[in-house]
Write an enzyme that holds these catalytic residues in place. Structure first.
Site, mmCIF file in Angstrom:
data_model
loop_
_atom_site.group_PDB
_atom_site.id
_atom_site.type_symbol
_atom_site.label_atom_id
_atom_site.label_comp_id
_atom_site.label_asym_id
_atom_site.label_seq_id
_atom_site.Cartn_x
_atom_site.Cartn_y
_atom_site.Cartn_z
ATOM 1 N N CYS A 188 96.790 8.565 22.613
ATOM 2 C CA CYS A 188 96.799 9.899 22.020
ATOM 3 C C CYS A 188 97.530 9.782 20.678
ATOM 4 O O CYS A 188 98.689 9.383 20.627
ATOM 5 C CB CYS A 188 97.534 10.861 22.962
ATOM 6 S SG CYS A 188 97.735 12.507 22.265
ATOM 7 N N CYS A 194 102.065 20.421 11.149
ATOM 8 C CA CYS A 194 100.812 21.142 11.331
ATOM 9 C C CYS A 194 100.955 22.515 10.700
ATOM 10 O O CYS A 194 102.045 23.075 10.677
ATOM 11 C CB CYS A 194 100.533 21.286 12.827
ATOM 12 S SG CYS A 194 98.923 22.031 13.207
ATOM 13 N N CYS A 214 102.810 16.755 23.535
ATOM 14 C CA CYS A 214 102.618 16.752 22.094
ATOM 15 C C CYS A 214 103.770 17.320 21.276
ATOM 16 O O CYS A 214 104.187 18.452 21.445
ATOM 17 C CB CYS A 214 101.331 17.518 21.818
ATOM 18 S SG CYS A 214 101.217 18.268 20.225
ATOM 19 N N CYS A 222 103.572 25.991 20.441
ATOM 20 C CA CYS A 222 103.553 24.561 20.122
ATOM 21 C C CYS A 222 104.863 24.085 19.492
ATOM 22 O O CYS A 222 105.451 24.774 18.649
ATOM 23 C CB CYS A 222 102.394 24.273 19.182
ATOM 24 S SG CYS A 222 102.308 22.558 18.645
ATOM 25 N N GLU A 266 104.403 10.910 16.273
ATOM 26 C CA GLU A 266 104.432 10.288 17.588
ATOM 27 C C GLU A 266 103.054 10.050 18.167
ATOM 28 O O GLU A 266 102.062 10.646 17.734
ATOM 29 C CB GLU A 266 105.275 11.138 18.543
ATOM 30 C CG GLU A 266 104.818 12.576 18.632
ATOM 31 C CD GLU A 266 105.741 13.407 19.518
ATOM 32 O OE1 GLU A 266 106.902 13.631 19.114
ATOM 33 O OE2 GLU A 266 105.317 13.831 20.580
ATOM 34 N N CYS A 309 100.424 27.709 15.980
ATOM 35 C CA CYS A 309 100.290 28.228 17.353
ATOM 36 C C CYS A 309 101.683 28.527 17.927
ATOM 37 O O CYS A 309 102.606 27.712 17.796
ATOM 38 C CB CYS A 309 99.576 27.217 18.243
ATOM 39 S SG CYS A 309 97.910 26.837 17.679
HETATM 40 N N1 SAH Z 1 95.549 20.779 16.686
HETATM 41 C C1 SAH Z 1 94.771 20.270 17.755
HETATM 42 C C2 SAH Z 1 95.325 19.025 18.432
HETATM 43 C C3 SAH Z 1 96.798 18.932 18.637
HETATM 44 S S1 SAH Z 1 97.512 19.892 19.926
HETATM 45 C C4 SAH Z 1 94.501 21.359 18.762
HETATM 46 O O1 SAH Z 1 95.006 22.452 18.597
HETATM 47 O O2 SAH Z 1 93.737 21.136 19.696
HETATM 48 C C5 SAH Z 1 96.959 19.129 21.400
HETATM 49 C C6 SAH Z 1 96.840 20.088 22.570
HETATM 50 O O3 SAH Z 1 98.130 20.441 23.093
HETATM 51 C C7 SAH Z 1 96.158 21.397 22.211
HETATM 52 O O4 SAH Z 1 95.273 21.769 23.233
HETATM 53 C C8 SAH Z 1 97.337 22.345 22.128
HETATM 54 O O5 SAH Z 1 96.944 23.675 22.231
HETATM 55 C C9 SAH Z 1 98.178 21.844 23.271
HETATM 56 N N2 SAH Z 1 99.566 22.277 23.256
HETATM 57 C C10 SAH Z 1 100.383 22.457 22.209
HETATM 58 N N3 SAH Z 1 101.589 22.889 22.600
HETATM 59 C C11 SAH Z 1 101.547 22.984 23.938
HETATM 60 C C12 SAH Z 1 102.475 23.376 24.929
HETATM 61 N N4 SAH Z 1 103.715 23.788 24.617
HETATM 62 N N5 SAH Z 1 102.069 23.338 26.220
HETATM 63 C C13 SAH Z 1 100.825 22.939 26.556
HETATM 64 N N6 SAH Z 1 99.905 22.565 25.667
HETATM 65 C C14 SAH Z 1 100.256 22.593 24.375
#
Ligand code: SAH
Length: 348
Positions: free
Chosen positions: A106, A113, A334, A120, A93, A117
């Site tokens: 974006c 991935c 995201c 996420c 997406e 995390c």
């Molecule tokens: N892998 C990269 C980019 C993709 S994630 C990174 O980690 O930066 C893009 C952003 O969204 C990152 O800052 C990530 O930590 C954040 N993100 C992911 N899941 C989220 C959520 N549930 N709520 C808020 N931010 C989130």
């Protein structure tokens, strides 16, 4: 999956050779290049090419190899969310946001991935593969075609970890910077990483002033390790040193993303600790109330907590903003739409 060669993967000179091999004159390569970077990815629509060449191109090549499978437009702020289907059936997406200074895209860099995390939406779905340069480009070109307007900013904050697909990401950034493609200045590009230290250091030495955004989300290793497995590989000291090096070499201020999670990382004490770590560094903190992901077990912080956290950082002299949330009615955060689509189709 088709094994057609992707013309978006090619540099300008390579496209010329490819056309020469078809017995075509160099100016045809120039015409095709122009169409592609104007967002026209369907060879049959390249109306200044002879019909038989358009046919040959469609048979033998692809451009990006993706199509818009679904598009949602926010009624609140006009943010557009695109669900793209790739040649092999995978979906990714991208989000297009409209600001007073122009459109910002974006984009995703991987199918899934592997960083894991805890908060996420992409983590539980696992990693499938890297996106090719052509597929990353394809996303922004599809969007350009869809809105028939120029996109001025790019952020690599969609699905995936950009530094886990380093070559294709850097190749993509260099490509869209060219005057004869999208002509997007490096200063209007942002790469977001979960903190892959060697990637940051290598990126610092690419010689371009791209903005670096680092997903920090914690004031210390203990908390960071609980929510981000990558923290066990590179502790915060090393990560912050690499970020400072990035700021020193590029003279760009590093942005730290900090998702506020209720009772995990959102107290005033955490804010004090974070301020201590970031003192005297060229940075900016972006606070984001975490988006809830079903089953992850994390809740967003209350408005008061967010406000207190912001106030503490400000008092300590750290530049801080609370992220304006766009497209909340269309799962623009995201990975959420892909996850929802996969869950509904019973694919996971
Ligand atoms: N892998 C990269 C980019 C993709 S994630 C990174 O980690 O930066 C893009 C952003 O969204 C990152 O800052 C990530 O930590 C954040 N993100 C992911 N899941 C989220 C959520 N549930 N709520 C808020 N931010 C989130």
């Amino acid at each position: 999956m088709t094994d057609k060669k992707d013309l978006l993967d090619l540099e300008a000179e390579e496209l010329k050779s490819e056309l020469a091999a078809l017995g075509e004159k160099p100016f045809r390569a120039g015409q095709i290049w122009k169409w592609l970077y104007a967002g026209e990815l369907d060879f049959r629509e390249m109306t200044n090419l002879p019909l038989d060449l358009r046919e040959t191109l469609s048979e033998r090549y692809r451009a990006g190899g993706l199509r818009i499978r679904d598009k949602l437009t926010s009624n609140v702020d006009g943010t557009r969310k695109y669900l793209f289907e790739l040649d092999d059936g995978n979906i990714i997406e991208g989000v297009l946001m409209q600001y007073h200074y122009g459109y910002s895209a974006c984009l995703s860099t991987q199918v899934g991935c592997r960083m894991g995390c805890g908060f996420c939406a992409s983590s539980p779905l696992g990693f499938i593969r890297n996106l090719t340069k052509g597929e990353i480009l394809g996303q922004i070109l599809c969007m350009t075609h869809d809105i028939n307007d120029r996109i001025s900013h790019v952020v690599l904050m969609g699905i995936g970890e950009p530094f886990d697909n380093y070559e294709n990401v850097v190749g993509f950034l260099r490509r869209i910077n060219r005057e004869d493609t999208l002509n997007i200045s490096f200063r209007k590009m942002t790469v977001s990483t979960c903190g892959i230290v060697p990637g940051i250091l290598r990126f610092a030495n690419e010689g371009f002033p791209v903005n670096l955004s680092v997903s920090l989300h914690a004031p210390n290793d203990e908390i960071r390790e609980k929510i981000m497995p990558i923290a066990r590989r590179w502790p915060m000291d090393e990560l912050l040193a690499a970020c400072n090096e990035y700021a020193r070499i590029t003279s760009r201020r590093v942005t730290y993303e900090y998702a506020l999670i209720r009772d995990v990382n959102d107290s005033a004490g955490h804010a004090e600790e974070l301020a201590g770590r970031l003192k005297y560094t060229l940075c900016h903190v972006n606070l984001i109330p975490v988006n809830r992901v079903e089953g992850a077990g994390y809740d967003r912080s209350s408005r008061e907590r967010v406000e207190t956290f912001r106030a503490v950082l400000e008092r300590k002299g750290i530049a801080v903003t609370v992220r304006r949330e766009l497209g909340t009615d269309i799962m623009a955060a995201c990975g959420q739409l892909r996850r929802d689509t996969l869950l509904r189709s019973g694919k996971v």
